[in-house]
Design an enzyme around this catalytic site. Sequence first.
Site, PDB file in Angstrom:
ATOM      1  N   HIS A  29      33.595 -21.665 -33.980  1.00  0.00           N
ATOM      2  CA  HIS A  29      35.010 -21.285 -34.041  1.00  0.00           C
ATOM      3  C   HIS A  29      35.905 -22.514 -33.931  1.00  0.00           C
ATOM      4  O   HIS A  29      35.455 -23.602 -33.578  1.00  0.00           O
ATOM      5  CB  HIS A  29      35.364 -20.307 -32.915  1.00  0.00           C
ATOM      6  CG  HIS A  29      35.235 -20.878 -31.535  1.00  0.00           C
ATOM      7  ND1 HIS A  29      34.014 -21.100 -30.929  1.00  0.00           N
ATOM      8  CD2 HIS A  29      36.171 -21.288 -30.648  1.00  0.00           C
ATOM      9  CE1 HIS A  29      34.208 -21.615 -29.725  1.00  0.00           C
ATOM     10  NE2 HIS A  29      35.516 -21.746 -29.528  1.00  0.00           N
ATOM     11  N   ASP A  81      39.617 -23.110 -31.974  1.00  0.00           N
ATOM     12  CA  ASP A  81      40.527 -22.408 -31.062  1.00  0.00           C
ATOM     13  C   ASP A  81      41.914 -22.237 -31.686  1.00  0.00           C
ATOM     14  O   ASP A  81      42.386 -23.112 -32.412  1.00  0.00           O
ATOM     15  CB  ASP A  81      40.709 -23.207 -29.766  1.00  0.00           C
ATOM     16  CG  ASP A  81      39.397 -23.467 -29.045  1.00  0.00           C
ATOM     17  OD1 ASP A  81      38.471 -22.656 -29.166  1.00  0.00           O
ATOM     18  OD2 ASP A  81      39.317 -24.507 -28.357  1.00  0.00           O
ATOM     19  N   HIS A 103      33.669 -25.785 -33.149  1.00  0.00           N
ATOM     20  CA  HIS A 103      32.729 -26.062 -32.050  1.00  0.00           C
ATOM     21  C   HIS A 103      31.986 -24.787 -31.655  1.00  0.00           C
ATOM     22  O   HIS A 103      32.393 -23.674 -32.020  1.00  0.00           O
ATOM     23  CB  HIS A 103      33.416 -26.726 -30.862  1.00  0.00           C
ATOM     24  CG  HIS A 103      34.558 -25.971 -30.286  1.00  0.00           C
ATOM     25  ND1 HIS A 103      35.826 -25.971 -30.824  1.00  0.00           N
ATOM     26  CD2 HIS A 103      34.642 -25.172 -29.185  1.00  0.00           C
ATOM     27  CE1 HIS A 103      36.624 -25.222 -30.102  1.00  0.00           C
ATOM     28  NE2 HIS A 103      35.933 -24.714 -29.093  1.00  0.00           N
ATOM     29  N   ARG A 143      39.392 -26.843 -19.133  1.00  0.00           N
ATOM     30  CA  ARG A 143      39.893 -27.093 -20.494  1.00  0.00           C
ATOM     31  C   ARG A 143      41.417 -27.125 -20.523  1.00  0.00           C
ATOM     32  O   ARG A 143      42.065 -26.204 -20.043  1.00  0.00           O
ATOM     33  CB  ARG A 143      39.385 -26.005 -21.440  1.00  0.00           C
ATOM     34  CG  ARG A 143      39.576 -26.339 -22.899  1.00  0.00           C
ATOM     35  CD  ARG A 143      39.094 -25.223 -23.795  1.00  0.00           C
ATOM     36  NE  ARG A 143      40.191 -24.324 -24.113  1.00  0.00           N
ATOM     37  CZ  ARG A 143      40.091 -23.270 -24.913  1.00  0.00           C
ATOM     38  NH1 ARG A 143      38.928 -22.967 -25.472  1.00  0.00           N
ATOM     39  NH2 ARG A 143      41.132 -22.512 -25.157  1.00  0.00           N
TER      40      ARG A 143
HETATM   41  C1  SIN Z   1      35.288 -23.485 -25.907  1.00  0.00           C
HETATM   42  O1  SIN Z   1      34.917 -22.811 -26.850  1.00  0.00           O
HETATM   43  O2  SIN Z   1      36.428 -23.895 -25.796  1.00  0.00           O
HETATM   44  C2  SIN Z   1      34.277 -23.867 -24.832  1.00  0.00           C
HETATM   45  C3  SIN Z   1      33.337 -24.908 -25.314  1.00  0.00           C
HETATM   46  C4  SIN Z   1      32.276 -25.211 -24.306  1.00  0.00           C
HETATM   47  O3  SIN Z   1      32.254 -24.606 -23.223  1.00  0.00           O
HETATM   48  O4  SIN Z   1      31.436 -26.067 -24.573  1.00  0.00           O
END
Ligand code: SIN
Length: 283
Positions: free
Chosen positions: A102, A104, A258, A273
């Site tokens: 995906h 974000d 990612h 994050r």
């Molecule tokens: C996310 O998708 O923002 C999380 C990525 C992760 O936890 O590695």
Amino acid sequence: MLRNSRFDIRPTNGALGAEIHGVDLSQPLDDSGVGEIRQALSDHGVVFFREQNITPEQHIAFAERFGPINVNRFFRHVEGHPRIAEVRKEPEQKANIGGGWHTDHSYDQIPALGSILLAREVPPRGGDTMFACMAQAYDALSDGLKATLEGMRAVHSSRHVFGATANYLQTDIKGRLGNTELATQDAIHPVVVRHPESGRKVLYVNSSFTVRFDGWTAQESAPLLKFLYEHAARPEFTTRFVWREGSIAFWDNRATWHYALNDYQGERRLMHRITIEGVPLSA
Ligand code: SIN
């Protein structure tokens, strides 16, 4: 590519990504340091830092050098820090957050620039994150398909992912995400976007949030979207990051996808994050 950088910028194996050494993110960055990191992000799509045992305040200060912080309305935040989203999986949980390709915030009218993810606690093995390069995925398409996609737009939505009927509500990550009533965002973006900083053309659809092509039904859109998702996820367009405590990944949402691997059952993984606001996208 960046020449004469005062940082040591080492491209990682795979299609994208670079580790940046020689920077201490607990200290304020001057403008030239910010410029070098920004350039490395544009060149490599995602940049990685090691051994940055920074405080939440230092994490926020670093992020703010790249733009205003976008407060994610669906993630639980870190206690006392509403601008830091918590990506947590406990040993007894089976499902994880981000466990599929995906990008974000594509459901927003102005999608976020990217995120700065800091590893607070990682499993002894597993829990890596994969990244895929959307410029290389676009470049490798045939001229015929590029021409077809050129004028197309796609609809992106948060409803099926974070809304009242979302799949995660049936899993044990229920409770780590919330605010289902705020999942009202739909946005339409070009299928091929001109990256605002690198100027490269990038494929801008993703299997989590893109629901159909604009003017097409979901059923009509599905075969071509499936082809694009399989194409862009080919191993030669990807890299894989192995986390250690204090590692940071700073990715550009417009240039990359990612995927958080969920292969560490029985262990805790805790990440902080911060997401940064972006600019309007155009073809
Ligand atoms: C996310 O998708 O923002 C999380 C990525 C992760 O936890 O590695």
